[in-house]
Design a protein around this motif. Structure first.
Motif, PDB file in Angstrom:
ATOM      1  N   ARG A 190      -2.731  -2.618   0.653  1.00 41.16           N
ATOM      2  CA  ARG A 190      -3.402  -3.882   0.340  1.00 41.16           C
ATOM      3  C   ARG A 190      -4.909  -3.681   0.435  1.00 41.16           C
ATOM      4  N   ARG A 218       1.538  -1.973  -4.233  1.00 39.57           N
ATOM      5  CA  ARG A 218       0.340  -2.762  -3.941  1.00 39.57           C
ATOM      6  C   ARG A 218       0.737  -4.190  -3.581  1.00 39.57           C
ATOM      7  N   LEU A 219       0.211  -4.683  -2.471  1.00 43.00           N
ATOM      8  CA  LEU A 219       0.494  -6.041  -2.007  1.00 43.00           C
ATOM      9  C   LEU A 219      -0.721  -6.923  -2.270  1.00 43.00           C
ATOM     10  N   ARG A 220      -0.468  -8.096  -2.830  1.00 41.27           N
ATOM     11  CA  ARG A 220      -1.531  -9.088  -3.022  1.00 41.27           C
ATOM     12  C   ARG A 220      -0.985 -10.447  -2.636  1.00 41.27           C
TER      13      ARG A 220
END
Length: 215
Positions: free
Chosen positions: A156, A44-46
């Motif tokens: 994302r 997961r990209l944040r």
């Protein structure tokens, strides 16, 4: 048991072309046949924009995973999973900032709800890695090294709830992640603060910041 993928989920490969949903289903179906089907690494990209901070939350299920023999192999797989292209450099992401590891038995907060495998009552052994790094370039790319057999699904969630994902195979790179750059006013403020510090140090050293004209 196979779950259908919703239209709100967009997945690309190699950071370029989008999969049609039917083709995407054919590609991912074998990976979701059982509750232990996610054999690739999920990440997961944040982006925390006001701090230019990138956060990754990676996970891999190593119970019954033919690609990962045990927890030690899972640790190595996560540590070696991604590289970062920043400016003119390409650096292993764990050389830029440490990866904090933890064990879990739940997919919660690691997968989009639309991609969570169905619960068949069997246990999971999931290794989760959290990574945070302050970006040092305007465009950031993630890539998987050539020859790495552990593919990475980088996803994302958008503010409107839409999930966008990119499947990275060995040699692939993600679309660019745009980072905020200082505005013109911010640059002037930083320059003014720098000059003020220099003048203060000069004055404390018993010198005038600017020599008086003579003659």
């Amino acid at each position: 048991m196979i779950r259908c993928l919703p239209a709100a989920l967009h997945i690309t490969t190699g950071g370029t072309a989008k999969f049609p949903l039917l083709l995407l289903a054919c590609v991912l179906t074998p990976l979701f046949v059982s509750a232990h089907g996610t054999e690739f690494i999920m990440s997961r990209l944040r982006v925390i924009e006001d701090q230019n901070l990138i956060e990754l939350r990676l996970c891999i299920n190593y119970l019954g995973n033919p690609m990962i023999a045990d927890e030690a192999a899972a640790r190595t797989a996560l540590q070696e999973s991604l590289y970062v292209r920043h400016g003119e450099k390409t650096t292993r992401f764990t050389d830029l900032a440490p990866l904090t590891l933890e064990s879990s038995c739940s997919w919660e907060d690691t997968l989009p709800h639309s991609l969570q495998p169905p619960d068949d009552g069997q246990p999971h052994q999931i290794l989760i890695g959290t990574w945070r790094w302050k970006a040092d370039a305007e465009d950031i790319f993630f890539t998987v090294a050539k020859g790495n057999r552990n593919d990475v699904l980088l996803w994302r969630q958008q503010p409107d709830g839409e999930v966008k994902s990119t499947m990275l195979l060995g040699g692939d790179h993600s679309p660019p992640i745009k980072m905020q750059q200082p505005t013109r006013w911010t640059k002037w403020l930083l320059a003014g603060a720098f000059v003020s510090v220099l003048m203060l140090r000069w004055t404390r050293g018993g010198r005038q910041p600017f020599p008086h004209a003579t003659g």
